[in-house]
Design a protein around this motif. Structure first.
Motif, PDB file in Angstrom:
ATOM      1  N   CYS A  30      -0.551   8.534  -5.710  1.00 60.58           N
ATOM      2  CA  CYS A  30      -1.149   7.412  -6.451  1.00 60.58           C
ATOM      3  C   CYS A  30      -0.421   7.287  -7.797  1.00 60.58           C
ATOM      4  CB  CYS A  30      -2.641   7.659  -6.674  1.00 60.58           C
ATOM      5  SG  CYS A  30      -3.443   6.258  -7.482  1.00 60.58           S
ATOM      6  N   PRO A  31       0.079   6.109  -8.130  1.00 62.46           N
ATOM      7  CA  PRO A  31       0.814   5.959  -9.390  1.00 62.46           C
ATOM      8  C   PRO A  31      -0.075   6.236 -10.604  1.00 62.46           C
ATOM      9  CG  PRO A  31       1.035   4.005  -8.003  1.00 62.46           C
ATOM     10  CD  PRO A  31      -0.014   4.859  -7.384  1.00 62.46           C
ATOM     11  N   ARG A 134     -12.858   9.184   3.262  1.00 61.97           N
ATOM     12  CA  ARG A 134     -11.993   7.997   3.349  1.00 61.97           C
ATOM     13  C   ARG A 134     -12.473   6.914   2.405  1.00 61.97           C
ATOM     14  NH1 ARG A 134     -10.377   7.088   9.283  1.00 61.97           N
ATOM     15  NH2 ARG A 134     -10.753   9.076  10.270  1.00 61.97           N
ATOM     16  N   VAL A 135     -13.804   6.784   2.289  1.00 61.04           N
ATOM     17  CA  VAL A 135     -14.342   5.740   1.407  1.00 61.04           C
ATOM     18  C   VAL A 135     -13.973   6.052  -0.046  1.00 61.04           C
ATOM     19  CG1 VAL A 135     -16.470   4.656   0.573  1.00 61.04           C
ATOM     20  CG2 VAL A 135     -16.174   5.090   3.010  1.00 61.04           C
ATOM     21  N   ALA A 136     -14.022   7.340  -0.416  1.00 57.35           N
ATOM     22  CA  ALA A 136     -13.620   7.730  -1.780  1.00 57.35           C
ATOM     23  C   ALA A 136     -12.155   7.363  -2.015  1.00 57.35           C
ATOM     24  CB  ALA A 136     -13.850   9.230  -1.975  1.00 57.35           C
ATOM     25  N   ALA A 141      -7.625   3.252  -3.679  1.00 54.65           N
ATOM     26  CA  ALA A 141      -6.682   2.250  -3.158  1.00 54.65           C
ATOM     27  C   ALA A 141      -7.065   0.854  -3.644  1.00 54.65           C
ATOM     28  CB  ALA A 141      -6.669   2.298  -1.631  1.00 54.65           C
ATOM     29  N   LYS A 142      -8.369   0.580  -3.665  1.00 54.92           N
ATOM     30  CA  LYS A 142      -8.845  -0.744  -4.113  1.00 54.92           C
ATOM     31  C   LYS A 142      -8.499  -0.988  -5.576  1.00 54.92           C
ATOM     32  CE  LYS A 142     -12.353  -2.797  -1.435  1.00 54.92           C
ATOM     33  NZ  LYS A 142     -13.381  -3.774  -1.634  1.00 54.92           N
ATOM     34  N   ILE A 337      -6.394   1.368   2.045  1.00 59.34           N
ATOM     35  CA  ILE A 337      -5.451   2.510   2.007  1.00 59.34           C
ATOM     36  C   ILE A 337      -4.107   2.093   2.617  1.00 59.34           C
ATOM     37  CG2 ILE A 337      -5.033   4.793   3.043  1.00 59.34           C
ATOM     38  CD1 ILE A 337      -8.176   5.224   2.651  1.00 59.34           C
ATOM     39  N   VAL A 338      -4.159   1.381   3.752  1.00 60.63           N
ATOM     40  CA  VAL A 338      -2.912   0.946   4.413  1.00 60.63           C
ATOM     41  C   VAL A 338      -2.160  -0.043   3.513  1.00 60.63           C
ATOM     42  CG1 VAL A 338      -1.965  -0.316   6.394  1.00 60.63           C
ATOM     43  CG2 VAL A 338      -3.786   1.363   6.748  1.00 60.63           C
ATOM     44  N   LEU A 339      -2.889  -0.982   2.924  1.00 62.40           N
ATOM     45  CA  LEU A 339      -2.222  -1.982   2.073  1.00 62.40           C
ATOM     46  C   LEU A 339      -1.633  -1.335   0.823  1.00 62.40           C
ATOM     47  CD1 LEU A 339      -4.691  -5.015   2.354  1.00 62.40           C
ATOM     48  CD2 LEU A 339      -2.472  -4.734   3.484  1.00 62.40           C
ATOM     49  N   ALA A 340      -2.361  -0.382   0.228  1.00 66.06           N
ATOM     50  CA  ALA A 340      -1.846   0.309  -0.969  1.00 66.06           C
ATOM     51  C   ALA A 340      -0.565   1.057  -0.616  1.00 66.06           C
ATOM     52  CB  ALA A 340      -2.904   1.272  -1.504  1.00 66.06           C
TER      53      ALA A 340
END
Ligand SMILES: Cc1cc2nc3c(=O)[nH]c(=O)nc-3n(C[C@H](O)[C@H](O)[C@H](O)COP(=O)(O)O)c2cc1C
Length: 351
Positions: A30-31, A134-136, A141-142, A337-340
């Protein structure tokens, strides 16, 4: 046990079992300088918690998030984020009676075949409890996608055969099933209550829309955006099908009906679901997932025990009647997550 990690540049690894001490996720890649605090993660976890609808279990899961690393003064630092959620309301005693038999529709029989040993308390690693992690990760990601004005939203379009006839997105947060059709939501409530009385369970369909996704996300050929979305969503327990855009209906259309004509203003239709040749085309990404009925049902069914002896089982206890609506936020998380991940991969292309 391999197979617990997902993603290339935004990479998550989830850990923990249903009735262990805790479940959690490590997010690597994660940046730095993404604003994130516990309340943002908590808000997303609260949407997965039981209690919001008659379709959900009576278990009380406080799901208090603890960010253990990777965040300093409300910002990501670029180092691995570790997020933990303690298991609180686990009633392992009630699972003892299923310790040596295989519950139909569950991973009991396949985990036994694979490892020869299994944590039967609450389904162990196969339990939907894992989706908390995964939700965390999805909340992080969001936050990353939010900087690029990309939004992801999941809503129920079918439950127990009751279909949403309209897509009124303002209605989604106004009913307990997150359904964009208030009238259908009322019928869903009745259907859930009827089936609950019979000791049975229900499945349905969740639709996920991602808006603001730029053209160019997705890699040829094995890491196509649609391939990674399908893998991410199919890895959620109870998900049995994924379709993008027109999906299975495309098989019945003519080419002239299925192609999305292109004009100076953009695409005239969106049968592609926003993805062509595995790469986003700038249109909304539209995905649907088929969710099977919850396997734990009170109705007696045939099974066998670990010695192969024929038995019967009726699974009573605190179970969801349907994974919908609790699964919706899990789908939203996996798509985020996939889009991030693909956003970071497109940056690496350096165009
Ligand atoms: C959010 C969510 C909640 C779930 N709740 C339950 C439940 O209460 N009881 C149950 O038996 N299965 C539940 N499931 C489904 C099982 O986890 C799943 O069907 C099982 O692990 C077998 O995996 P499979 O359906 O992918 O084959 C839930 C799944 C999700 C995603």
């Amino acid at each position: 046990m391999p197979g617990n990690s997902f993603g290339t540049l935004f990479r998550i690894t989830t850990w923990g079992e249903s009735h262990g001490e805790a479940v959690g996720v490590v997010i690597d890649g994660c940046p730095p300088k993404i604003p994130i605090d516990e309340s943002a993660v908590q808000d997303m976890l609260d949407r997965r918690k039981p209690g919001g609808s008659p379709a959900s279990t009576s278990r009380k899961e406080p799901d208090k998030v603890i960010i253990m690393s990777g965040v300093f003064k409300g910002m990501t630092t670029g180092t691995p984020l570790s997020i933990m959620i303690r298991n609180r309301d686990a009633d392992s005693e009630s699972y003892k009676k299923y310790a040596d038999i295989f519950r139909p529709g569950q991973g009991d029989i396949t985990y036994h075949a694979k490892y020869g040993i299994r944590d039967w308390r609450g389904g162990g690693r196969a339990s939907a409890r894992e989706t908390v992690a995964r939700v965390a990760a999805g909340a992080v990601a969001k936050a990353l996608l939010g900087r690029e004005k990309i939004t992801v939203c999941a809503y129920t379009i079918e439950l127990g055969g009751i279909k949403a006839e309209v897509r009124d997105h303002d209605a989604v947060s106004g009913n307990m099933f997150f359904c964009p059709d208030m009238k259908a939501a009322l019928k869903m409530e009745k259907r859930v209550n009827d089936v609950k009385k019979k000791g049975d369970s229900l499945g349905g369909i969740v639709e996920i829309t991602a808006k603001g996704v730029p053209a160019g996300l997705g890699e040829p050929v094995f890491d196509k955006l649609d391939a990674d979305l399908a893998k991410g969503l199919m890895s959620i327990g109870a998900v049995k099908g994924v379709e993008i855009g027109a999906g299975f209906k495309a098989a019945t259309l003519l080419g002239s009906e299925n192609n999305d004509p292109i004009t100076g203003e953009g695409f005239l239709t969106n049968n592609s679901g926003g993805i062509l040749a595995g790469i986003s085309n700038g249109d909304d990404i539209v995905i649907r997932v088929a969710v099977k009925p919850i396997p734990s049902i009170a109705i007696e069914q045939k099974t066998i025990d670990v010695t192969g002896k024929e038995r019967t089982v009726s699974v009573k206890g605190r179970h969801d009647i349907s994974a919908i609506p609790r699964i919706n936020v899990v789908c939203e998380a996996m798509v985020s997550i996939v889009l991030a991940d693909h956003m970071l991969r497109q940056r690496a292309v350096g165009r």
